[in-house]
Design an enzyme around this catalytic site. Structure first.
Site, PDB file in Angstrom:
ATOM      1  N   ARG A  66       6.754 -20.404  -2.484  1.00  0.00           N
ATOM      2  CA  ARG A  66       7.419 -19.107  -2.255  1.00  0.00           C
ATOM      3  C   ARG A  66       8.582 -19.216  -1.280  1.00  0.00           C
ATOM      4  O   ARG A  66       9.495 -18.389  -1.310  1.00  0.00           O
ATOM      5  CB  ARG A  66       6.409 -18.068  -1.750  1.00  0.00           C
ATOM      6  CG  ARG A  66       5.655 -17.377  -2.838  1.00  0.00           C
ATOM      7  CD  ARG A  66       6.510 -16.382  -3.623  1.00  0.00           C
ATOM      8  NE  ARG A  66       6.518 -15.070  -2.984  1.00  0.00           N
ATOM      9  CZ  ARG A  66       7.598 -14.472  -2.507  1.00  0.00           C
ATOM     10  NH1 ARG A  66       8.778 -15.062  -2.572  1.00  0.00           N
ATOM     11  NH2 ARG A  66       7.511 -13.285  -1.967  1.00  0.00           N
ATOM     12  N   ARG A 110      -6.411 -12.453  -7.330  1.00  0.00           N
ATOM     13  CA  ARG A 110      -5.379 -12.942  -6.410  1.00  0.00           C
ATOM     14  C   ARG A 110      -5.764 -14.272  -5.766  1.00  0.00           C
ATOM     15  O   ARG A 110      -5.471 -14.507  -4.596  1.00  0.00           O
ATOM     16  CB  ARG A 110      -5.089 -11.927  -5.305  1.00  0.00           C
ATOM     17  CG  ARG A 110      -4.344 -10.696  -5.773  1.00  0.00           C
ATOM     18  CD  ARG A 110      -2.867 -11.022  -5.986  1.00  0.00           C
ATOM     19  NE  ARG A 110      -2.182  -9.895  -6.577  1.00  0.00           N
ATOM     20  CZ  ARG A 110      -1.564  -8.958  -5.864  1.00  0.00           C
ATOM     21  NH1 ARG A 110      -1.515  -9.044  -4.565  1.00  0.00           N
ATOM     22  NH2 ARG A 110      -0.969  -7.968  -6.473  1.00  0.00           N
ATOM     23  N   ASP A 138       2.451 -11.055 -13.199  1.00  0.00           N
ATOM     24  CA  ASP A 138       2.234  -9.773 -12.513  1.00  0.00           C
ATOM     25  C   ASP A 138       2.078  -8.682 -13.556  1.00  0.00           C
ATOM     26  O   ASP A 138       2.709  -8.751 -14.621  1.00  0.00           O
ATOM     27  CB  ASP A 138       3.404  -9.448 -11.579  1.00  0.00           C
ATOM     28  CG  ASP A 138       3.003  -8.334 -10.609  1.00  0.00           C
ATOM     29  OD1 ASP A 138       2.472  -8.654  -9.539  1.00  0.00           O
ATOM     30  OD2 ASP A 138       3.190  -7.149 -10.951  1.00  0.00           O
ATOM     31  N   ARG A 173      -0.423 -15.716  -1.102  1.00  0.00           N
ATOM     32  CA  ARG A 173       0.135 -16.103   0.198  1.00  0.00           C
ATOM     33  C   ARG A 173      -0.875 -16.596   1.216  1.00  0.00           C
ATOM     34  O   ARG A 173      -0.482 -17.164   2.233  1.00  0.00           O
ATOM     35  CB  ARG A 173       0.932 -14.924   0.775  1.00  0.00           C
ATOM     36  CG  ARG A 173       2.270 -14.763   0.102  1.00  0.00           C
ATOM     37  CD  ARG A 173       2.930 -13.473   0.480  1.00  0.00           C
ATOM     38  NE  ARG A 173       2.109 -12.360   0.036  1.00  0.00           N
ATOM     39  CZ  ARG A 173       2.508 -11.089   0.032  1.00  0.00           C
ATOM     40  NH1 ARG A 173       3.707 -10.772   0.478  1.00  0.00           N
ATOM     41  NH2 ARG A 173       1.721 -10.139  -0.407  1.00  0.00           N
ATOM     42  N   TYR A 221       3.218   3.086 -11.644  1.00  0.00           N
ATOM     43  CA  TYR A 221       4.392   2.429 -11.023  1.00  0.00           C
ATOM     44  C   TYR A 221       5.685   2.874 -11.701  1.00  0.00           C
ATOM     45  O   TYR A 221       6.708   3.056 -11.052  1.00  0.00           O
ATOM     46  CB  TYR A 221       4.272   0.909 -11.109  1.00  0.00           C
ATOM     47  CG  TYR A 221       3.295   0.332 -10.104  1.00  0.00           C
ATOM     48  CD1 TYR A 221       3.669   0.149  -8.770  1.00  0.00           C
ATOM     49  CD2 TYR A 221       2.009  -0.030 -10.469  1.00  0.00           C
ATOM     50  CE1 TYR A 221       2.775  -0.372  -7.842  1.00  0.00           C
ATOM     51  CE2 TYR A 221       1.110  -0.552  -9.548  1.00  0.00           C
ATOM     52  CZ  TYR A 221       1.497  -0.713  -8.236  1.00  0.00           C
ATOM     53  OH  TYR A 221       0.617  -1.224  -7.315  1.00  0.00           O
TER      54      TYR A 221
END
Ligand code: CP3
Length: 356
Positions: free
Chosen positions: A52, A39, A88, A43, A164
């Site tokens: 973003r 990562r 992702d 952010r 998921y």
């Protein structure tokens, strides 16, 4: 094409002989310990937040030039030794026919999760080069931009992606996933079979497009006992890892909470095994044996501490690696959102300067 110039450039050596990251993947000695972060684009960086503000996470992934730009941000800002493609692990569920959304503050949401054998059989046939062509295009753009920094491609491991697809969102207990495993093993095995094919195709396409190493993220596999890992997961992870190994590209096999699973993860495969912070790096490496490289293992939360505390922890990890070839410095999991960028940069410098 100026062939004289090509011959006289030191970078004309194949990058696996030059890049400290690729050398460490192969347990070859390096002048310093290579470092990158899971990562590393995200952010916590102002440059990422600026993009973003204008585009959603999926829009960035769908536009190869944006994905490439975001991939390069941490390479330029931090001086890390590898780039990881911006994408992702859940992108492949979209062409399989499941609706994927990233809800603000909630993480991924899958609108039509998989419950029954009918659901597994209804998963759409997958054409990786067309359905996920935008990922391969981002890799091709990055090949031209990255120069000597190697690019890591990746996918989720079948267990983590399946979790998921079954839960429909992030989970703590994985109750639906385990209920399928224990109560409807035929459905579980059919889903894992399908996913291991799809994810193998996806990684091989990334390698063809130019990824120089790949990582398989089994982020949540630590929810399983070793016995369940062996019966329900290992054969499928092994299929992917073996198909990639045949291509000669280094593979990193990553999970968290895996202290009791490490010997089985090693059996499943991978040139490099990820270690999280729950086990000291030397103890984890001892469990794996010296035929494998290791990646890790600073606690991501340690990056929020004052710099002297971070330095103590970075040095402890490097002392435990003890200069043995085959250590790639990383966190034990991804960078957290409120991490100060200057702390991340400081860790890169600490790792590079250690021992000098
Ligand atoms: O820099 C990099 O590491 C490359 C990009 C990358 C992303 N996701 C972008 C992303 C990578 C390697 C991933 C992998 C991924 N995605 C994993 C495995 C790694 C891990 O952290 O365990 C998992 C489990 C996912 C699924 C996923 N995607 C979750 C659970 C979330 C929400 C969590 C969060 O941080 O909000 C995402 C969203 C996501 N994928 C973000 C990023 C940068 C969050 C930032 C955003 O919304 O802009």
């Amino acid at each position: 094409m100026n062939s004289t110039m090509h011959l006289s450039t030191p970078t004309s050596l194949p990058s696996e002989f030059e890049s400290p990251f690729l050398r460490a993947c192969c347990r070859l000695p390096t002048d310093f310990t290579p470092v990158w972060f899971m990562r590393q684009a995200g952010r916590y960086m102002a440059e990422y937040r600026a993009i973003r503000d204008k585009y959603s996470l999926l829009e960035i992934c769908y536009h190869p030039e944006l994905a490439a730009e975001v991939t390069l941000q941490p390479v330029h800002a931090l001086g890390v030794d590898a780039a990881i493609l911006f994408a992702d692990i859940l992108l492949p569920v979209i062409p399989l026919g499941l609706g994927l959304e990233f809800a603000k503050g909630e993480g991924p949401i899958i609108g039509n999760p998989v419950c029954t054998m009918e659901d597994v059989l209804a998963l759409r046939p997958f054409q990786v080069e067309t359905d996920l062509g935008y990922v391969m295009e981002a890799i091709r753009i990055l090949q031209g931009e990255l120069k000597e920094t190697p690019l890591i491609g990746f996918c989720g491991a079948p267990f983590t992606v399946a979790s998921y697809m079954i839960e429909g969102s992030s989970s703590r207990e994985f109750l639906k996933t385990k209920t399928m495993m224990y109560s409807a093993p035929d459905v579980w095995h059919a889903l894992m079979e399908k996913l291991s094919q799809v994810l193998t195709d996806y990684l091989l396409a990334q390698i063809r497009a130019g990824a120089q190493a790949v990582q398989i993220f089994d982020s949540w596999v630590g929810a399983l006992s070793p016995q369940d890992y062996e019966s329900y997961v290992l054969p499928y992870s092994r299929k992917i890892l073996q198909s990639v190994k045949a291509k000669g590209v280094p593979v990193i096999h990553f999970g968290t909470n895996t202290t009791t699973l490490l010997p089985l993860m090693k059996q499943a495969g991978g040139d490099v095994i990820g270690l999280d912070w729950r086990i000291p790096l030397d103890d984890g490496w001892a469990l794996l044996g010296d035929k494998v490289a290791v990646q890790g293992n600073l606690d991501p939360a340690a990056l929020l501490a004052p710099l002297p505390e971070i330095k103590k922890r970075v040095e402890d990890i490097l002392r435990r690696a003890d200069g043995r070839p085959g250590h790639i410095f990383n966190l034990g999991h991804g960078i957290l959102q409120n991490t100060p960028v200057d702390h991340v940069k400081a860790v890169v410098d600490m790792v590079h300067e250690y021992g000098n």
